[in-house]
Design a protein around this motif. Structure first.
Motif, short mmCIF file in Angstrom:
data_model
loop_
_atom_site.label_atom_id
_atom_site.label_comp_id
_atom_site.label_asym_id
_atom_site.label_seq_id
_atom_site.Cartn_x
_atom_site.Cartn_y
_atom_site.Cartn_z
N LEU A 132 0.81 -1.22 0.00
CA LEU A 132 0.00 0.00 0.00
C LEU A 132 0.84 1.27 0.00
N ALA A 133 2.01 1.20 0.60
CA ALA A 133 2.87 2.39 0.69
C ALA A 133 4.33 1.99 0.50
N PRO A 134 4.72 1.58 -0.72
CA PRO A 134 6.07 1.10 -0.95
C PRO A 134 7.15 2.16 -0.71
N GLU A 135 6.73 3.44 -0.64
CA GLU A 135 7.70 4.51 -0.36
C GLU A 135 8.21 4.45 1.08
N GLY A 136 7.49 3.73 1.92
CA GLY A 136 7.89 3.60 3.32
C GLY A 136 7.27 4.66 4.22
N MET A 137 7.36 4.43 5.51
CA MET A 137 6.75 5.32 6.50
C MET A 137 7.71 6.46 6.87
N ASP A 138 7.11 7.64 7.06
CA ASP A 138 7.89 8.77 7.57
C ASP A 138 8.03 8.72 9.09
N ALA A 139 7.11 8.02 9.74
CA ALA A 139 7.19 7.84 11.19
C ALA A 139 6.38 6.62 11.60
N VAL A 140 6.87 5.93 12.62
CA VAL A 140 6.16 4.79 13.21
C VAL A 140 6.09 5.01 14.71
N PHE A 141 4.90 4.75 15.27
CA PHE A 141 4.68 4.89 16.72
C PHE A 141 4.29 3.52 17.27
N ASP A 142 5.16 2.97 18.13
CA ASP A 142 5.03 1.57 18.53
C ASP A 142 5.09 1.42 20.05
N LYS A 150 20.15 5.97 19.67
CA LYS A 150 19.47 7.08 18.98
C LYS A 150 19.22 6.82 17.49
N THR A 151 19.66 5.67 16.99
CA THR A 151 19.36 5.31 15.59
C THR A 151 19.11 3.81 15.49
N THR A 152 18.41 3.42 14.41
CA THR A 152 18.26 2.00 14.11
C THR A 152 19.55 1.50 13.46
N GLU A 153 19.63 0.20 13.23
CA GLU A 153 20.81 -0.35 12.55
C GLU A 153 20.95 0.22 11.15
N GLN A 154 19.82 0.67 10.56
CA GLN A 154 19.84 1.25 9.22
C GLN A 154 20.12 2.75 9.24
N GLY A 155 20.25 3.31 10.45
CA GLY A 155 20.57 4.73 10.56
C GLY A 155 19.39 5.66 10.69
N ASN A 156 18.18 5.10 10.86
CA ASN A 156 17.01 5.96 11.06
C ASN A 156 17.00 6.54 12.47
N PRO A 157 16.50 7.77 12.62
CA PRO A 157 16.38 8.36 13.96
C PRO A 157 15.45 7.53 14.84
N LYS A 159 14.01 6.02 4.16
CA LYS A 159 15.38 6.34 4.56
C LYS A 159 15.46 7.46 5.61
N GLN A 160 14.48 8.36 5.58
CA GLN A 160 14.49 9.45 6.54
C GLN A 160 13.50 9.23 7.69
N GLY A 161 12.81 8.11 7.67
CA GLY A 161 11.73 7.88 8.63
C GLY A 161 12.20 7.76 10.07
N SER A 201 8.66 -3.07 12.89
CA SER A 201 8.22 -1.70 12.60
C SER A 201 9.32 -0.91 11.90
N MET A 202 10.55 -1.10 12.36
CA MET A 202 11.68 -0.37 11.77
C MET A 202 11.86 -0.70 10.29
N ARG A 203 11.44 -1.89 9.90
CA ARG A 203 11.56 -2.30 8.49
C ARG A 203 10.62 -1.53 7.58
N THR A 204 9.60 -0.91 8.14
CA THR A 204 8.63 -0.19 7.30
C THR A 204 9.04 1.26 7.02
#
Length: 336
Positions: A204-214, A262-269, A230-232, A224-227
């Protein structure tokens, strides 16, 4: 005259909740005694009751974050409020389940006279949490795509309503029978029982999420981090997976590790959010945000979802409703 409050007598199920009475006392210097009209119920109350919350207080203790009531008596030096004023108090997770509370006047929050107490109560924990995560940390803007877990809950519905005001594109996980609630805010509902939210969002949103609240924690945080794009931004604000068998229970270590990284393994905030910690670090934000949200409520911009108003003495039923996921939105204890 006596005060009534709920005591957690030992860690355990709802059977450990005991309603007790004690004499009222005169408020001390710079303190007010408040006759409570309503108290809020939160999932973290259940976690503390079972001793699952990090640094859970040792029993006996009185749970509860939020309460609204009327100033009944003032201590020396209290001049900014009058007896009869309606006010709110926010606790560090302990103290709210009581018919009378004592608060330093510096912690007392004025409640606009025209606001209905139970409706105003939703602001203190649920809406401040949602607002600060959205605007103080994720810095969302119109058109952003966000994923909200536990979307039918107290904070979840607050996130949905504030997200709708901010014109976000929202996706929310909830059990199927609560999908109409999620739909009503203009969000896309995902059934966490029968659907894989990672797969659904990739379609539904292949561009990915700008923010996730978990608020779930454990493996759900990793998925959740997988969704994210790059800037999410990932925001974790709870760890309800400790209620599930087979989930890791040492969540304080995970919480601490992410807070420091302060970041995910992929570097997301990453932000690991605690309303009580932030209130201690930036108290001015808390009081600013309560005032702003009260104003939105006054102007009809917000319509908080209260699923149950339960008599104070039936506190065990309130906990059972939360434990069995039969409630949506906010549960409020009403004092007679």
């Amino acid at each position: 005259m006596v005060s009534t409050r709920v005591i957690v007598t030992r860690y355990g199920g709802t059977e450990v909740l005991k309603v007790t009475e004690e004499p009222l006392r005169t408020p001390g210097k710079d303190e007010a005694r408040i006759k409570v009209e309503c108290s809020g119920v939160a999932l973290a109350d259940l976690m503390r009751r079972e001793g699952l919350y990090p640094l859970s207080p040792q029993p006996p203790f009185t749970p509860g974050y939020d309460a609204i009531g009327i100033i009944e008596e003032k201590g020396e030096n209290v001049t900014q409020y009058a007896v009869g004023d309606r006010v709110a108090v926010f606790f560090n997770g302990v103290g709210g389940y009581a018919s009378h509370i004592y608060s330093p006047v510096a912690e007392v929050i004025p409640v606009p006279e025209s606001l209905e107490p139970a409706t105003a109560l939703t602001i203190l924990l649920n809406y401040v949490t949602a607002y600060q995560m959205l605007h103080r940390f994720a810095h969302v803007s119109e058109g952003d795509r966000v994923l909200i877990h536990g979307a039918s809950g107290g904070v979840g519905t607050a996130l949905l309503e504030l997200g709708k005001l901010a014109k976000l594109k929202m996706f929310g996980t909830a059990s199927a029978h609560k999908h109409p609630i999620v739909d009503s805010y203009g969000a896309v509902a995902i059934d966490y029982h029968s659907e894989d939210f990672v797969e659904v969002l990739s379609e539904l949103a292949p561009e990915g999420m700008d923010a996730v609240f978990d608020p779930i924690g454990g493996r759900n945080w990793d998925r959740s981090m997988r969704t994210l794009n790059k800037q999410g931004t990932f925001i974790g604000y709870g760890y309800t997976s400790v209620f599930e068998q087979g989930e890791e229970n040492d969540w304080a270590a995970r919480w601490k590790a992410l807070t420091e990284a302060k970041t995910t393994e992929q570097g997301n905030p990453v932000h690991v959010y605690s309303i009580t910690t932030l209130k201690q670090e930036r108290p001015e934000w808390f009081f600013e945000d309560v005032k702003h949200l009260f104003s939105l409520l006054l102007y009809g911009e917000l319509q908080p979802f209260i699923s149950h108003r339960i008599p104070f003495h039936e506190v065990a039923r309130a906990h059972e409703l939360l434990e069995t996921s039969k409630a949506a939105g906010k549960i409020v204890l009403i004092h007679s």
